[in-house]
Design an enzyme around this catalytic site. Structure first.
Site, PDB file in Angstrom:
ATOM      1  N   HIS A  99       0.885  -1.166   0.000  1.00 17.58           N
ATOM      2  CA  HIS A  99       0.000   0.000   0.000  1.00 17.58           C
ATOM      3  C   HIS A  99       0.926   1.220   0.000  1.00 17.58           C
ATOM      4  O   HIS A  99       2.024   1.168   0.583  1.00 17.58           O
ATOM      5  CB  HIS A  99      -0.833   0.104   1.280  1.00 17.58           C
ATOM      6  CG  HIS A  99      -1.754  -1.043   1.564  1.00 17.58           C
ATOM      7  ND1 HIS A  99      -1.338  -2.198   2.152  1.00 17.58           N
ATOM      8  CD2 HIS A  99      -3.089  -1.173   1.367  1.00 17.58           C
ATOM      9  CE1 HIS A  99      -2.385  -3.001   2.293  1.00 17.58           C
ATOM     10  NE2 HIS A  99      -3.454  -2.412   1.821  1.00 17.58           N
ATOM     11  N   ASP A 102       2.278   1.929   3.357  1.00 19.11           N
ATOM     12  CA  ASP A 102       3.226   0.962   3.942  1.00 19.11           C
ATOM     13  C   ASP A 102       4.649   1.416   3.657  1.00 19.11           C
ATOM     14  O   ASP A 102       5.546   1.249   4.487  1.00 19.11           O
ATOM     15  CB  ASP A 102       3.140  -0.434   3.286  1.00 19.11           C
ATOM     16  CG  ASP A 102       1.765  -1.034   3.292  1.00 19.11           C
ATOM     17  OD1 ASP A 102       0.975  -0.659   4.166  1.00 19.11           O
ATOM     18  OD2 ASP A 102       1.500  -1.881   2.416  1.00 19.11           O
ATOM     19  N   GLU A 230     -10.621  -6.868  -4.727  1.00 10.98           N
ATOM     20  CA  GLU A 230     -10.491  -7.922  -3.709  1.00 10.98           C
ATOM     21  C   GLU A 230     -11.763  -7.957  -2.870  1.00 10.98           C
ATOM     22  O   GLU A 230     -12.007  -7.053  -2.071  1.00 10.98           O
ATOM     23  CB  GLU A 230      -9.256  -7.612  -2.845  1.00 10.98           C
ATOM     24  CG  GLU A 230      -8.975  -8.668  -1.795  1.00 10.98           C
ATOM     25  CD  GLU A 230      -7.711  -8.354  -1.005  1.00 10.98           C
ATOM     26  OE1 GLU A 230      -6.714  -7.883  -1.588  1.00 10.98           O
ATOM     27  OE2 GLU A 230      -7.732  -8.571   0.220  1.00 10.98           O
ATOM     28  N   GLU A 266      -9.042 -13.573  -1.723  1.00  8.09           N
ATOM     29  CA  GLU A 266      -8.315 -13.857  -0.473  1.00  8.09           C
ATOM     30  C   GLU A 266      -9.020 -14.973   0.279  1.00  8.09           C
ATOM     31  O   GLU A 266     -10.230 -14.929   0.514  1.00  8.09           O
ATOM     32  CB  GLU A 266      -8.232 -12.593   0.390  1.00  8.09           C
ATOM     33  CG  GLU A 266      -7.554 -12.862   1.742  1.00  8.09           C
ATOM     34  CD  GLU A 266      -7.076 -11.610   2.448  1.00  8.09           C
ATOM     35  OE1 GLU A 266      -6.681 -10.650   1.754  1.00  8.09           O
ATOM     36  OE2 GLU A 266      -7.102 -11.593   3.686  1.00  8.09           O
ATOM     37  N   HIS A 269     -11.064 -14.035   3.327  1.00 11.91           N
ATOM     38  CA  HIS A 269     -12.249 -13.238   2.992  1.00 11.91           C
ATOM     39  C   HIS A 269     -13.362 -14.152   2.483  1.00 11.91           C
ATOM     40  O   HIS A 269     -14.535 -13.956   2.805  1.00 11.91           O
ATOM     41  CB  HIS A 269     -11.921 -12.193   1.918  1.00 11.91           C
ATOM     42  CG  HIS A 269     -10.958 -11.139   2.386  1.00 11.91           C
ATOM     43  ND1 HIS A 269     -10.545 -10.102   1.577  1.00 11.91           N
ATOM     44  CD2 HIS A 269     -10.319 -10.954   3.567  1.00 11.91           C
ATOM     45  CE1 HIS A 269      -9.711  -9.332   2.239  1.00 11.91           C
ATOM     46  NE2 HIS A 269      -9.543  -9.835   3.453  1.00 11.91           N
ATOM     47  N   ASP A 294      -4.780 -13.608  -2.617  1.00 16.07           N
ATOM     48  CA  ASP A 294      -4.151 -13.292  -1.336  1.00 16.07           C
ATOM     49  C   ASP A 294      -4.173 -14.579  -0.527  1.00 16.07           C
ATOM     50  O   ASP A 294      -5.231 -15.040  -0.055  1.00 16.07           O
ATOM     51  CB  ASP A 294      -4.881 -12.146  -0.617  1.00 16.07           C
ATOM     52  CG  ASP A 294      -4.293 -10.792  -0.994  1.00 16.07           C
ATOM     53  OD1 ASP A 294      -3.468 -10.737  -1.925  1.00 16.07           O
ATOM     54  OD2 ASP A 294      -4.660  -9.783  -0.353  1.00 16.07           O
ATOM     55  N   ASP A 305     -10.878 -11.810  10.504  1.00 14.78           N
ATOM     56  CA  ASP A 305      -9.858 -11.909   9.465  1.00 14.78           C
ATOM     57  C   ASP A 305      -8.493 -12.112  10.130  1.00 14.78           C
ATOM     58  O   ASP A 305      -7.750 -11.152  10.307  1.00 14.78           O
ATOM     59  CB  ASP A 305      -9.905 -10.605   8.652  1.00 14.78           C
ATOM     60  CG  ASP A 305      -9.200 -10.709   7.329  1.00 14.78           C
ATOM     61  OD1 ASP A 305      -8.857 -11.829   6.927  1.00 14.78           O
ATOM     62  OD2 ASP A 305      -8.991  -9.662   6.699  1.00 14.78           O
ATOM     63  N   ASP A 307      -5.876 -13.615   9.097  1.00 16.97           N
ATOM     64  CA  ASP A 307      -4.711 -13.482   8.202  1.00 16.97           C
ATOM     65  C   ASP A 307      -3.536 -14.363   8.620  1.00 16.97           C
ATOM     66  O   ASP A 307      -2.400 -13.906   8.742  1.00 16.97           O
ATOM     67  CB  ASP A 307      -4.230 -12.016   8.149  1.00 16.97           C
ATOM     68  CG  ASP A 307      -5.073 -11.153   7.223  1.00 16.97           C
ATOM     69  OD1 ASP A 307      -5.897 -11.689   6.467  1.00 16.97           O
ATOM     70  OD2 ASP A 307      -4.883  -9.915   7.254  1.00 16.97           O
ATOM     71  N   ASP A 337      -0.809 -12.412   2.141  1.00 16.98           N
ATOM     72  CA  ASP A 337      -1.459 -11.393   2.972  1.00 16.98           C
ATOM     73  C   ASP A 337      -1.690 -12.041   4.339  1.00 16.98           C
ATOM     74  O   ASP A 337      -2.812 -12.427   4.687  1.00 16.98           O
ATOM     75  CB  ASP A 337      -2.770 -10.949   2.313  1.00 16.98           C
ATOM     76  CG  ASP A 337      -3.363  -9.733   3.002  1.00 16.98           C
ATOM     77  OD1 ASP A 337      -2.820  -9.342   4.056  1.00 16.98           O
ATOM     78  OD2 ASP A 337      -4.358  -9.182   2.503  1.00 16.98           O
TER      79      ASP A 337
HETATM   80  C1  XUL Z   1      -7.646  -6.503   4.228  1.00 16.02           C
HETATM   81  C2  XUL Z   1      -6.827  -6.921   3.087  1.00 16.02           C
HETATM   82  C3  XUL Z   1      -5.958  -5.877   2.488  1.00 16.02           C
HETATM   83  C4  XUL Z   1      -5.885  -5.930   1.011  1.00 16.02           C
HETATM   84  C5  XUL Z   1      -5.138  -4.791   0.398  1.00 16.02           C
HETATM   85  O1  XUL Z   1      -8.423  -7.501   4.773  1.00 16.02           O
HETATM   86  O2  XUL Z   1      -6.838  -8.075   2.707  1.00 16.02           O
HETATM   87  O3  XUL Z   1      -4.701  -5.990   3.052  1.00 16.02           O
HETATM   88  O4  XUL Z   1      -5.288  -7.114   0.589  1.00 16.02           O
HETATM   89  O5  XUL Z   1      -5.610  -3.563   0.779  1.00 16.02           O
HETATM   90 CO    CO Z   2      -5.853  -9.028   1.172  1.00 18.66          CO
END
Ligand code: XUL
Ligand code: CO
Length: 435
Positions: A99, A102, A230, A266, A269, A294, A305, A307, A337
């Site tokens: 991003h 970042d 996404e 993702e 998600h 992702d 989430d 991750d 991610d």
């Molecule tokens: C948030 C997510 C983000 C996107 C990019 O849940 O997955 O990090 O991948 O903005």
């Molecule tokens: Co993501």
């Protein structure tokens, strides 16, 4: 300056190795279905998690103070470039995703933020040359700053919409400058909490207008990377507009934008939307919109989430089946991610996490290729739909029948008897045999 001094370039040692800092399955040049593993998997490090995240959660502060952090945000940003490249080089990962916020800190004004970005982008560009490390995709963080509390492209405030537009324009320029192969739109706070304060129709129209402006600006600046959306169903807002693959595809088609976007699916998600990861990959694939992934996982017992790094071979196999069936990645790849656990506080943990995830996808790739090479599952699938290959089925598929024809056909036949087994258990057993 090396930040991961205890780690050297991660070797491939094969499945009998007990070296935790070696690949057991990811053998980058090994050929599977005519392509090297490296070309199939196109791994990417996620800048935000791997060199920015410190383990903060709603209940507590960061637990990891990484050696590249200083009191000067711009110096830290310069150090993070070094940390990211060292991580990628030692892992043998050729891509990273970022991003805007970042890579460089946000300034007091938009102009100052752009200036910060330009300085770090120059440093990244410098560092890229000669390493073969590239940008898989860039994106704008239009959700962290408090100005985005009501959303960005779906904000009730027109100035905020404009700010988001300016930010995306700059992030796209920067991604182009770095030779990025794609650009992601994740609708950070594009959604709502209460219908009582929300004009949903107006917000969705604004979102479509925003995406159309992005498509136009892409042409204006000559950026030829792939756009992705996404999907995510909830978190941070209760109702995110980009709920899942099907919702996003419907939205893009409704606004004539489907030719300009693919999806970045993702895992965590998809599961938050109540789907298997592979379900959303399948929806994207059959619509010709499976662009990038992702790669992470959630936790079945937690509803948010999380991750986590992907380690479930069953999931990576199911995912690789979809990706291979789609013909593989072109501009996309597998972006981790994912973040290490809050209690994983040492820099070396980033290596354990990525090595495990890369090995899990390498196994998924090999197992998926073996399943595809054998006809057992494919034959059962073909058999299940055999009634469509001739007779009335073939006529219906060819568009040759009316409901009247079906009425005559059934009147004549008397009944329909779908009495063949779906063989779910047998197929699951076959799948398991390959794992
Ligand atoms: C948030 C997510 C983000 C996107 C990019 O849940 O997955 O990090 O991948 O903005
Ligand atoms: Co993501």
């Amino acid at each position: 300056m090396a930040y991961f001094q205890s780690v050297s370039k991660v070797p491939f040692e094969g499945k009998d190795s007990d070296n935790p800092l070696a690949f057991k399955h990811y053998n980058r040049d090994e050929v599977v279905e005519g392509k090297s593993m490296k070309e199939h998997l196109r791994f990417a490090v996620a800048y935000w998690h791997s060199v920015c995240g410190g383990g903060a959660d709603p209940f507590g502060a960061a637990t990891r103070i990484m050696p590249w952090e200083t009191d000067d945000p711009m110096q830290t940003a310069r150090n993070k470039v070094e940390a990211c490249f060292e991580l990628c080089e030692k892992l043998g990962v050729e891509y990273f995703c970022f991003h805007d916020r970042d890579i460089a800190p946000e300034g007091e004004t938009f102009a100052e933020s752009c200036k910060n970005l330009d300085e770090i982008v120059a440093a990244i560009k410098d560092r890229m040359s000669g390493t073969g490390i590239k940008v898989l995709w860039g994106t704008a963080n239009a959700f962290s700053n408090p100005r985005y509390m009501h959303g960005a492209a779906t904000s009730c405030n027109a100035d905020v919409f404009a700010f988001a537009g300016a930010q995306v324009a700059k992030a796209m320029e920067v991604t182009k400058e770095l030779g990025g192969e794609g650009y992601v739109f994740w609708g950070g706070r594009e959604g709502y909490k209460s219908l009582l304060n929300t004009d949903m129709k107006r917000e969705l129209d604004h979102l479509a207008a925003f995406l159309q402006m992005a498509v136009d600006y892409k042409k204006t600046i000559g950026f030829d990377g792939q756009f992705y959306i996404e999907p995510k169903p909830k978190e941070p807002t209760k109702h995110q507009y980009d709920f899942d693959a099907a919702t996003v595809i419907g939205f893009l088609k409704a606004h004539g934008l489907d030719g300009d976007f693919q999806l970045n699916i993702e895992a965590n998600h998809a599961t938050l939307a109540g789907h298997d990861f592979a379900h959303d990959l399948r929806v994207a694939r059959i619509n010709g919109m499976l662009g990038s992934v992702d790669a992470n996982r959630g936790d079945l017992l937690l509803g948010w989430d999380t991750d986590q790094f992907p380690t479930d071979i069953y999931q990576t196999t199911a995912a690789m089946l979809e990706i291979l069936e789609a013909g593989g990645f072109t501009t996309g790849g597998l972006n981790f991610d994912a973040h290490v656990a809050r209690e994983s506080v040492e820099p070396v943990d980033l290596f354990h996490a990525h090595i495990g995830a890369m090995d899990a996808f390498a196994r998924g790739l090999k197992i998926a290729a073996a399943i595809r090479a054998d006809d057992k599952i494919a034959d059962t699938l073909k058999q299940r739909y055999a009634s469509w290959d001739s007779g009335i089925g073939a006529d219906i598929e060819a568009g040759k029948t009316s409901l009247g024809d079906l009425k005559d056909y059934v009147m004549d036949k008397g009944n329909a008897e779908p009495n063949a087994s779906g063989r779910v258990e047998m197929l699951e057993n076959i799948f398991n045999e390959y794992i």
